[in-house]
Design an enzyme around this catalytic site. Structure first.
Site, PDB file in Angstrom:
ATOM      1  N   ASP A   1       3.163  -4.353  -0.866  1.00 60.28           N
ATOM      2  CA  ASP A   1       2.134  -3.699  -1.672  1.00 60.28           C
ATOM      3  C   ASP A   1       2.761  -2.507  -2.370  1.00 60.28           C
ATOM      4  O   ASP A   1       3.751  -1.935  -1.890  1.00 60.28           O
ATOM      5  CB  ASP A   1       0.962  -3.243  -0.802  1.00 60.28           C
ATOM      6  CG  ASP A   1      -0.173  -2.660  -1.641  1.00 60.28           C
ATOM      7  OD1 ASP A   1      -0.856  -3.439  -2.341  1.00 60.28           O
ATOM      8  OD2 ASP A   1      -0.372  -1.427  -1.628  1.00 60.28           O
TER       9      ASP A   1
ATOM     10  N   GLU B   1       1.792   1.205  -4.785  1.00 63.44           N
ATOM     11  CA  GLU B   1       0.888   2.151  -5.429  1.00 63.44           C
ATOM     12  C   GLU B   1       1.546   2.548  -6.746  1.00 63.44           C
ATOM     13  O   GLU B   1       2.781   2.624  -6.833  1.00 63.44           O
ATOM     14  CB  GLU B   1       0.641   3.381  -4.562  1.00 63.44           C
ATOM     15  CG  GLU B   1      -0.015   3.090  -3.212  1.00 63.44           C
ATOM     16  CD  GLU B   1      -1.392   2.485  -3.333  1.00 63.44           C
ATOM     17  OE1 GLU B   1      -2.129   2.861  -4.287  1.00 63.44           O
ATOM     18  OE2 GLU B   1      -1.745   1.627  -2.504  1.00 63.44           O
TER      19      GLU B   1
ATOM     20  N   HIS C   1      -5.800   3.138   0.981  1.00 61.23           N
ATOM     21  CA  HIS C   1      -5.167   2.963  -0.325  1.00 61.23           C
ATOM     22  C   HIS C   1      -3.728   3.492  -0.347  1.00 61.23           C
ATOM     23  O   HIS C   1      -3.276   4.037  -1.351  1.00 61.23           O
ATOM     24  CB  HIS C   1      -6.005   3.624  -1.428  1.00 61.23           C
ATOM     25  CG  HIS C   1      -7.382   3.077  -1.533  1.00 61.23           C
ATOM     26  ND1 HIS C   1      -7.649   1.802  -2.007  1.00 61.23           N
ATOM     27  CD2 HIS C   1      -8.586   3.608  -1.205  1.00 61.23           C
ATOM     28  CE1 HIS C   1      -8.958   1.593  -1.975  1.00 61.23           C
ATOM     29  NE2 HIS C   1      -9.543   2.665  -1.502  1.00 61.23           N
TER      30      HIS C   1
ATOM     31  N   ASP D   1      -2.181  -0.970   3.311  1.00 71.67           N
ATOM     32  CA  ASP D   1      -2.640  -2.194   2.656  1.00 71.67           C
ATOM     33  C   ASP D   1      -1.789  -3.390   3.075  1.00 71.67           C
ATOM     34  O   ASP D   1      -2.284  -4.517   3.164  1.00 71.67           O
ATOM     35  CB  ASP D   1      -2.609  -2.029   1.135  1.00 71.67           C
ATOM     36  CG  ASP D   1      -3.738  -1.147   0.621  1.00 71.67           C
ATOM     37  OD1 ASP D   1      -4.660  -0.852   1.415  1.00 71.67           O
ATOM     38  OD2 ASP D   1      -3.710  -0.749  -0.554  1.00 71.67           O
TER      39      ASP D   1
END
Length: 293
Positions: A88, A90, A251, A256
């Site tokens: 994942d 960001e 988040h 995640d």
């Protein structure tokens, strides 16, 4: 080969109490500017290949509680399994195809991955310097702001890339592909990753395959006829569907990843997904070339 050998030496000598400090010299960073690695929210450089328990252990450590090593049915009992890398990212915003100045466009601010096959050193995570401001509205969601990542002691993607490649090779079976799994990888994680490789004048390895759990989620049966319109497919909704709760700041990339590890295992069971079925769902790294200049 030399890079892989150095990484193997690094992995064998890694101390769980200070994994970030051990890895810093291999990323060309100065250890003097590192904040306390035990503070996740304040940690500026958290690149780490963390040690977990043996693949054959019956229970896993608290950092990966409830996540069991996952193996799909093979066509042959002698066929080695391929690594399933749940990852994942960001970012500073939605993906934007850039032209001209490569400094434009949104960038990755955090990257995390875990090999769902388990074993030692099965996770890798880091904050990344996006070399641009982080919009304030995003900082309120994941607590990743400009002051946290836009600093000289936070690595750029180009700094981390050699470590990431070495990590993947340490998990890979010779002659076998690597399967990357992410939620909405086709339109978000994959294009971002391909674009960062492109900024480094590199291409993602041809033996990297990608599986989009959003596509898998669309194949799940609806829970009931009364909630068809509420058949949401985002990660949060899937966690609610499977009653999955993951501790830690919301988040954030690794949180995640942990959530998706649970969800992917549940979806694989519901869809009776075999190794062959998983390979049929996979797309080649070349798929993301259309997102580049």
């Amino acid at each position: 080969m030399a890079l892989l050998f150095r990484f193997s030496q690094l992995r064998n000598s890694m101390l769980s109490s200070c994994p970030a400090r051990v890895l810093i010299p291999y990323a060309g960073l100065s250890p003097g500017k590192l904040l306390d690695p035990k503070s996740y929210e304040r940690r500026l450089f958290s690149t780490s290949a963390q040690e977990t328990v043996s693949l054959h252990s019956a229970s896993l450590g608290s950092c990966i509680s409830g996540i069991q090593p996952l193996k799909f049915q093979q066509t042959s009992e002698h066929e080695p399994s391929v690594p399933l890398l749940i990852f994942d990212i960001e970012t500073t915003g939605y993906f934007q195809k850039i032209t001209g100045n490569v400094q434009k466009g949104n960038r990755i601010t955090e990257f995390a991955v875990r090999d769902l096959c388990g074993g030692k050193n099965s996770t890798f995570e880091t904050l990344l310097n996006p070399e641009r401001d982080v919009p304030g509205h995003l900082a309120t969601v994941n607590n990743i702001n400009t002051d946290l990542v836009c600093r000289p002691d936070v690595p750029r993607f180009s700094d981390v890339l050699p470590l990431l490649l070495a990590f993947v090779r340490s998990r890979q079976t010779p002659g076998k592909p690597v399967i990357w799994v992410a939620h909405n990888v086709k339109r978000f994680d994959g294009p971002f990753l391909a674009q960062e490789f492109d900024r480094c004048s590199a291409q993602m390895p041809e033996d990297w395959l990608f599986v989009d759990t959003l596509c898998l989620a669309r194949k799940l049966p609806k829970l009931s006829a009364s909630n068809d319109k509420k058949h949401l497919l985002n990660l949060e909704s899937l966690c609610k569907r499977y009653e999955i709760s993951v501790e830690g700041p919301s988040h954030r990339a690794m949180q995640d990843v942990m959530a998706l590890c649970h969800v992917f295992q549940k979806m694989s069971f519901d869809l009776q997904l075999t190794h062959e079925g998983l390979m049929n769902e996979a797309i080649n790294a070349s798929y993301f070339s259309k997102y580049l200049n």
